[in-house]
Design a protein around this motif. Structure first.
Motif, mmCIF file in Angstrom:
data_model
loop_
_atom_site.group_PDB
_atom_site.id
_atom_site.type_symbol
_atom_site.label_atom_id
_atom_site.label_comp_id
_atom_site.label_asym_id
_atom_site.label_seq_id
_atom_site.Cartn_x
_atom_site.Cartn_y
_atom_site.Cartn_z
ATOM 1 N N SER A 1 0.834 -1.256 -0.057
ATOM 2 C CA SER A 1 0.099 -0.046 0.058
ATOM 3 C C SER A 1 1.038 1.376 -0.190
ATOM 4 O O SER A 1 1.836 1.482 0.813
ATOM 5 C CB SER A 1 -0.868 -0.041 1.385
ATOM 6 O OG SER A 1 -1.682 1.179 1.540
ATOM 7 N N ALA A 2 0.304 2.282 -0.928
ATOM 8 C CA ALA A 2 0.971 3.678 -0.816
ATOM 9 C C ALA A 2 0.614 4.406 0.537
ATOM 10 O O ALA A 2 0.938 5.386 0.739
ATOM 11 C CB ALA A 2 0.512 4.400 -2.139
ATOM 12 N N ARG A 3 -0.462 3.858 1.109
ATOM 13 C CA ARG A 3 -1.030 4.548 2.150
ATOM 14 C C ARG A 3 -0.602 4.499 3.698
ATOM 15 O O ARG A 3 -1.061 5.076 4.442
ATOM 16 C CB ARG A 3 -2.681 4.389 2.079
ATOM 17 C CG ARG A 3 -3.342 4.772 0.687
ATOM 18 C CD ARG A 3 -4.850 4.577 0.887
ATOM 19 N NE ARG A 3 -5.341 4.621 -0.455
ATOM 20 C CZ ARG A 3 -6.779 4.630 -0.796
ATOM 21 N NH1 ARG A 3 -7.639 4.572 0.497
ATOM 22 N NH2 ARG A 3 -6.962 4.766 -1.909
ATOM 23 N N THR A 4 0.422 3.373 3.578
ATOM 24 C CA THR A 4 0.955 3.119 4.940
ATOM 25 C C THR A 4 1.856 4.250 5.354
ATOM 26 O O THR A 4 2.952 4.449 4.553
ATOM 27 C CB THR A 4 1.729 1.763 4.553
ATOM 28 O OG1 THR A 4 0.861 0.461 4.222
ATOM 29 C CG2 THR A 4 2.276 1.348 5.919
ATOM 30 N N PRO A 5 1.686 4.810 6.449
ATOM 31 C CA PRO A 5 2.433 5.705 7.118
ATOM 32 C C PRO A 5 4.028 5.117 7.516
ATOM 33 O O PRO A 5 4.095 4.106 7.906
ATOM 34 C CB PRO A 5 1.662 6.358 8.230
ATOM 35 C CG PRO A 5 0.879 5.561 8.357
ATOM 36 C CD PRO A 5 0.399 4.439 7.471
ATOM 37 N N LYS A 6 4.809 6.337 7.417
ATOM 38 C CA LYS A 6 6.193 5.950 7.967
ATOM 39 C C LYS A 6 5.901 5.490 9.637
ATOM 40 O O LYS A 6 5.160 5.974 10.395
ATOM 41 C CB LYS A 6 6.729 7.091 8.111
ATOM 42 C CG LYS A 6 7.559 7.579 6.582
ATOM 43 C CD LYS A 6 8.365 8.600 6.759
ATOM 44 C CE LYS A 6 9.160 9.188 5.394
ATOM 45 N NZ LYS A 6 8.199 9.567 4.398
ATOM 46 N N GLY A 7 6.848 4.391 10.092
ATOM 47 C CA GLY A 7 6.716 4.156 11.471
ATOM 48 C C GLY A 7 5.652 3.014 11.822
ATOM 49 O O GLY A 7 5.781 2.397 12.798
ATOM 50 N N HIS A 8 4.870 2.814 10.654
ATOM 51 C CA HIS A 8 3.651 1.893 10.968
ATOM 52 C C HIS A 8 4.583 0.660 10.827
ATOM 53 O O HIS A 8 5.490 0.313 10.013
ATOM 54 C CB HIS A 8 2.597 1.958 9.671
ATOM 55 C CG HIS A 8 1.696 1.085 9.623
ATOM 56 N ND1 HIS A 8 1.734 -0.461 9.443
ATOM 57 C CD2 HIS A 8 0.434 1.139 10.064
ATOM 58 C CE1 HIS A 8 0.470 -0.775 9.686
ATOM 59 N NE2 HIS A 8 -0.312 -0.023 10.060
ATOM 60 N N PRO A 9 3.837 -0.537 11.436
ATOM 61 C CA PRO A 9 4.612 -1.834 11.335
ATOM 62 C C PRO A 9 4.794 -2.248 10.069
ATOM 63 O O PRO A 9 6.032 -3.087 9.746
ATOM 64 C CB PRO A 9 3.845 -2.801 12.363
ATOM 65 C CG PRO A 9 2.854 -1.621 13.233
ATOM 66 C CD PRO A 9 2.888 -0.445 12.306
ATOM 67 N N GLN A 10 4.124 -2.105 9.214
ATOM 68 C CA GLN A 10 4.092 -2.660 7.705
ATOM 69 C C GLN A 10 5.143 -1.730 7.072
ATOM 70 O O GLN A 10 5.930 -2.580 6.063
ATOM 71 C CB GLN A 10 2.781 -2.359 6.985
ATOM 72 C CG GLN A 10 1.798 -3.487 7.400
ATOM 73 C CD GLN A 10 2.187 -5.069 7.635
ATOM 74 O OE1 GLN A 10 3.063 -5.560 6.779
ATOM 75 N NE2 GLN A 10 1.441 -5.544 8.411
#
Length: 247
Positions: A73-82
């Motif tokens: 996903s392009a929507r995953t923010p920085k710092g998110h586990p993914q």
């Protein structure tokens, strides 16, 4: 109607029975004074644009070493586990000697490019023209922007030895199922498709097993084309073993 007069030749194209209404030739239309600019949007002109995209893509990627494409996903923010998992994956792939290819955007794609770059690996981004501005992320070493999805998809498959899919949306699913179809039909061989994140992907795997296989629309053996894991290390091991790399 005279048969000879009813035939019109336009280069390799033959038109009969009045199917051509043009009175000018291709040379006339090329050399005459400039007219309306809408001709650049015709299908025949698009063929040249498509051809140029293939030429540019092949030329830019021809010398790229063995590579793995990472989707997500392009929507995953920085710092998110993914995001951090994709960063870890990019690093592990680079350390295993693989270039990392993504769609070049933010989110999971950025994480994988970043991990590869931080491990001194080769980080590649294949972007796509979209209605909203996205651009290539800052961790891309080699970037190409495409107009056409199908040209971009060709580059992903041609220059990758495996696909790794992290949680994503329609774009990720599109790429995953297209790769599965190519492997299933024998269009590409020895091409592992790995789903990273069992909690996210388990529902899809269950649906394939309990609906598609149960209904006979795919074979039970088709499930073996998909590898699902939570381990970055295992994902890299699958890629290396499937592509003949020494562990």
């Amino acid at each position: 109607m005279d048969d000879e007069k009813a035939i019109k030749h336009k280069g390799p194209v033959v038109l009969r029975r009045g199917r051509n209404s043009e009175t000018s030739t291709s040379d006339q239309r090329l050399l005459d004074q400039r007219g309306p600019g809408n001709w650049i949007h015709t299908d025949t002109w698009r063929v040249l644009r498509i051809q140029s995209e293939f030429v540019e893509g092949f030329g830019a990627l021809a010398e790229v070493p063995k590579a793995v494409t990472v989707f997500g996903s392009a929507r995953t923010p920085k710092g998110h586990p993914q995001y951090e998992r994709s960063r870890e994956l990019g690093k592990a792939l680079a350390e295993a000697g693989f270039a990392v290819i993504t769609g070049g955007g933010p989110g999971v794609m950025e994480g994988a490019n970043r991990g590869a770059c931080e491990a001194d690996g080769y980080s590649i981004g294949l972007g796509i023209e979209l209605p909203f501005e996205q651009g290539l992320n800052e961790w891309v070493d080699l970037g190409i922007n495409f107009r056409y999805f199908f040209v971009r998809k060709t580059m992903f498959v041609k220059y990758s030895q495996a696909f790794v899919c992290l949680p994503g949306g329609f774009g990720t699913l599109d790429e995953m199922f297209e790769a599965l179809t190519l492997v299933q039909t024998g269009k590409v061989t020895r091409f592992p498709i790995i789903l990273l994140g069992t909690e996210f992907w388990s529902g899809l795997i269950d649906w394939i097993k309990n609906t598609l296989v149960a209904e006979g629309t795919v074979s039970p053996s088709d499930l073996e084309l998909i590898h699902c894991t939570d381990s970055v290390e295992q994902a890299v091991q699958i890629i290396r073993s499937t592509t003949g790399e020494k562990l």
